[in-house]
Every structure is written in structure tokens, then in C-alpha cells.
Enzyme design. Structure first.
Site, PDB file in Angstrom:
ATOM      1  N   ASN A  11      -9.368  -4.421  12.182  1.00 52.02           N
ATOM      2  CA  ASN A  11      -8.170  -4.070  11.409  1.00 52.02           C
ATOM      3  C   ASN A  11      -8.625  -3.339  10.151  1.00 52.02           C
ATOM      4  O   ASN A  11      -9.097  -3.952   9.208  1.00 52.02           O
ATOM      5  CB  ASN A  11      -7.408  -5.365  11.058  1.00 52.02           C
ATOM      6  CG  ASN A  11      -6.231  -5.110  10.147  1.00 52.02           C
ATOM      7  OD1 ASN A  11      -5.777  -3.971  10.007  1.00 52.02           O
ATOM      8  ND2 ASN A  11      -5.735  -6.167   9.512  1.00 52.02           N
ATOM      9  N   LYS A  13      -6.907  -1.898   7.940  1.00 52.83           N
ATOM     10  CA  LYS A  13      -5.962  -1.986   6.819  1.00 52.83           C
ATOM     11  C   LYS A  13      -5.725  -0.582   6.226  1.00 52.83           C
ATOM     12  O   LYS A  13      -5.681   0.381   6.986  1.00 52.83           O
ATOM     13  CB  LYS A  13      -6.451  -2.998   5.785  1.00 52.83           C
ATOM     14  CG  LYS A  13      -6.773  -4.357   6.436  1.00 52.83           C
ATOM     15  CD  LYS A  13      -6.981  -5.469   5.469  1.00 52.83           C
ATOM     16  CE  LYS A  13      -7.284  -6.762   6.216  1.00 52.83           C
ATOM     17  NZ  LYS A  13      -7.381  -7.926   5.347  1.00 52.83           N
ATOM     18  N   HIS A  99       1.019  -9.598  10.344  1.00 52.36           N
ATOM     19  CA  HIS A  99      -0.150  -9.872   9.493  1.00 52.36           C
ATOM     20  C   HIS A  99       0.314 -10.469   8.157  1.00 52.36           C
ATOM     21  O   HIS A  99       1.369 -10.088   7.632  1.00 52.36           O
ATOM     22  CB  HIS A  99      -0.938  -8.580   9.252  1.00 52.36           C
ATOM     23  CG  HIS A  99      -2.270  -8.838   8.624  1.00 52.36           C
ATOM     24  ND1 HIS A  99      -2.418  -9.058   7.275  1.00 52.36           N
ATOM     25  CD2 HIS A  99      -3.509  -8.972   9.171  1.00 52.36           C
ATOM     26  CE1 HIS A  99      -3.694  -9.299   7.011  1.00 52.36           C
ATOM     27  NE2 HIS A  99      -4.379  -9.251   8.148  1.00 52.36           N
ATOM     28  N   GLU A 101      -0.546  -9.954   5.239  1.00 58.42           N
ATOM     29  CA  GLU A 101      -0.333  -8.999   4.144  1.00 58.42           C
ATOM     30  C   GLU A 101       1.034  -8.315   4.253  1.00 58.42           C
ATOM     31  O   GLU A 101       1.592  -7.877   3.247  1.00 58.42           O
ATOM     32  CB  GLU A 101      -1.487  -7.976   4.119  1.00 58.42           C
ATOM     33  CG  GLU A 101      -2.753  -8.626   3.574  1.00 58.42           C
ATOM     34  CD  GLU A 101      -4.062  -7.986   4.023  1.00 58.42           C
ATOM     35  OE1 GLU A 101      -4.040  -6.882   4.590  1.00 58.42           O
ATOM     36  OE2 GLU A 101      -5.108  -8.625   3.816  1.00 58.42           O
ATOM     37  N   GLU A 169      -4.994 -16.627  11.829  1.00 60.08           N
ATOM     38  CA  GLU A 169      -5.655 -16.197  10.588  1.00 60.08           C
ATOM     39  C   GLU A 169      -5.127 -17.029   9.429  1.00 60.08           C
ATOM     40  O   GLU A 169      -4.105 -16.656   8.813  1.00 60.08           O
ATOM     41  CB  GLU A 169      -5.318 -14.731  10.296  1.00 60.08           C
ATOM     42  CG  GLU A 169      -5.877 -13.742  11.264  1.00 60.08           C
ATOM     43  CD  GLU A 169      -6.014 -12.372  10.599  1.00 60.08           C
ATOM     44  OE1 GLU A 169      -7.152 -11.904  10.475  1.00 60.08           O
ATOM     45  OE2 GLU A 169      -5.004 -11.796  10.188  1.00 60.08           O
ATOM     46  N   GLY A 175     -10.391 -12.565   3.449  1.00 59.93           N
ATOM     47  CA  GLY A 175     -10.934 -11.897   2.258  1.00 59.93           C
ATOM     48  C   GLY A 175     -11.862 -12.768   1.425  1.00 59.93           C
ATOM     49  O   GLY A 175     -12.036 -12.526   0.236  1.00 59.93           O
ATOM     50  N   SER A 217     -12.382 -13.583   7.252  1.00 50.28           N
ATOM     51  CA  SER A 217     -13.782 -13.547   6.807  1.00 50.28           C
ATOM     52  C   SER A 217     -14.788 -13.702   7.953  1.00 50.28           C
ATOM     53  O   SER A 217     -15.768 -14.426   7.843  1.00 50.28           O
ATOM     54  CB  SER A 217     -14.014 -14.610   5.725  1.00 50.28           C
ATOM     55  OG  SER A 217     -13.128 -14.390   4.652  1.00 50.28           O
TER      56      SER A 217
END
Ligand code: PGA
Length: 257
Positions: A11, A13, A99, A101, A169, A175, A217
Site C-alpha cells: 500500500n 499510500k 483503511h 486512514e 490492521e 506506522g 509495521s
């Protein structure tokens, strides 16, 4: 667990900054994963690069290209949005939905459910991302996760399940440093939990054949244990998917495990 299906997702991003860099990463990944035996690699560039990357990806069987999202309507007064058809006119065959985000920016379970339904109906490989924000000692996060899965799949009947992939996730693990990612043992428990939810809704056979990925991560140091002991079919990689050498190594680890 589903046998013989291994998936590695990159991904990207909102990276890299331009098409030249995007092509460079893509080419290095393509070259590096040539010898994979059992795995399929999905690369998800920003929508603006999709067409160019898809053009470079003709006839690839182990490497599929896809989008990070789309807008649930097919056309109309929706400034700044791209429909499924627009994005996939570039040749993409995969989509990532839900996702964290995007959820953080206000995407709702209802919107995600509609997109999951449309993506599966259009025969896209559809990755539904789920994961709790934090953990608590009373296990409330398990209810949270269950609701996300049930809600995300509310429009999906059994006949549409064959292209569905669930990526677990946990938001707190995204991150971070590799050492702060979910452990393989914890992932194993979550994989059982997710399969139970799917089994209760669709039946045991459907649960057994559902590919489950771990994301958050992922790196060279934790990929192997999560693949071997985590009860998953693959990994969803964020930052490290922008470093072709690392991403290829992770893909090789997945392929071997
Ligand atoms: P990360 O991102 O690998 O950089 O933690 C994962 C993701 O957000 O999909």
C-alpha cells in the site's frame, strides 16, 4: 487456514511524489519477485499513477495492480471523487477498502459496505481493512472489530465471497517500529476470531477459504514469525513497500513460509 494462497500487498499510500519514482519502484518490485512460487503480490499506487503502472504490468500473473479506494457512486456531482469504473478503466484488478486512514477522515461503515459490495460485484480482488484503535483489558476491542466486519459485509451474500480478503490492521500497530507490531501469537488469536465471525455468518467452508492478512509495521524482522505462527495468508505492507529491496525480501519470506 486456506492452503496455498499467499498474498503480499504494497500500500503505497500518497507516495511516491511523481510518476518517474513510481515506475522505478514498480520495475524493481517486478524484477525482484520474478521467482516467487506460491505468492501473488498486489501493488496499490496512488490513483493518478494507476494507468501508467498497469501499462507496464501487462501479462504479469504474480503481480496485480489496484486502487486504494474509490467513491461509491457511479457518476454525478461529487467534486474530487473517482468512481470504481474510472479507477479500474486503467486496468487495475484489486481494491483496498476501509483503511483506517480513510476511516479517520470520516468514512463510515455504511459507505465501506456499499463499496465492498460494488467491488465484489465487479469481480475485483477486494481487501477489507479492519482493526481496533486501541486495546482494553475487558476485550471491548473484540466487539468493535466484530462490528466492523459484520457492518463492512452487510451487503455481501455468500455468492460474492470468492474475491474477498480481510486485512486485520490494528490501528495502534500501524506506522510504528517493528517491535511494536502485533506479535505472531496475538495474530493467531485474531485470525481464529475473524474466521469464527465469518463462519457464523457464512458457514465453515467460507471461513476456511477466506484469505486473512496482517498489516501494521510489517518489516523484514517480523514477517517470518507472523507468516509461520500468525495463522494468516499474507501481509499488508505500508512504508516498507516503498523500498523495493525490503518489499521483495518480505515477499520472498511470505513465499517460503
Ligand atoms: P505500515 O502501514 O506498514 O507503514 O505500518 C500499514 C498500513 O497502513 O497499511
Amino acid at each position: 487456514m486456506v492452503k496455498n494462497i499467499k498474498i503480499v500487498v504494497g500500500n503505497w499510500k500518497m507516495n511516491p511524489v511523481d510518476l518517474v519514482a513510481a515506475k522505478e519502484i514498480y520495475r524493481a518490485v517486478k524484477k525482484g519477485i520474478r521467482d516467487l512460487k506460491k505468492s501473488v503480490v498486489f501493488v496499490l499506487p496512488p490513483a493518478i499513477f494507476l494507468k501508467d503502472i498497469c501499462l507496464l504490468n501487462k501479462n504479469e500473473k504474480r503481480l496485480l495492480i489496484g486502487a486504494q479506494d474509490f467513491f461509491a457512486e457511479s457518476e454525478g456531482a461529487f467534486t474530487g471523487q473517482l468512481s470504481l469504473k474510472m479507477e479500474m478503466s486503467s486496468g487495475g484488478t484489486v481494491v483496498l477498502l476501509g483503511h483506517s486512514e480513510k476511516r479517520k477522515l470520516g468514512e463510515t461503515d455504511e459507505q465501506i459496505a456499499q463499496k465492498v459490495f460494488l467491488a465484489l460485484k465487479n469481480k475485483l480482488k477486494t481487501i477489507l481493512c479492519v482493526g481496533e484503535m486501541t486495546r482494553d483489558e475487558h476485550g471491548e476491542y473484540l466487539n468493535f472489530l466484530k462490528n466492523q466486519i459484520i457492518n463492512g459485509l452487510m451487503k455481501v451474500n455468500r455468492s460474492l465471497l470468492s474475491d474477498l480478503i480481510i486485512a486485520y490492521e490494528p490501528v495502534w500497530a500501524i506506522g510504528q517500529k517493528e517491535t511494536q507490531a502485533l506479535s505472531a501469537t496475538e495474530m493467531h488469536e485474531m485470525a481464529i476470531f475473524i474466521r469464527k465471525i465469518i463462519s457464523d455468518k457464512y458457514g465453515r467452508a467460507q471461513a476456511d477459504s477466506l484469505p486473512i492478512l496482517y498489516g501494521g509495521s510489517v518489516g523484514i524482522n517480523n514477517a517470518e514469525s507472523i507468516m509461520k505462527e500468525g495463522g494468516v495468508n499474507g501481509l499488508l505492507v505500508g512504508r516498507e513497500s516503498l523500498h523495493p529491496e525490503t518489499f521483495v525480501t518480505i515477499s520472498q519470506i511470505v513465499d517460503r513460509s
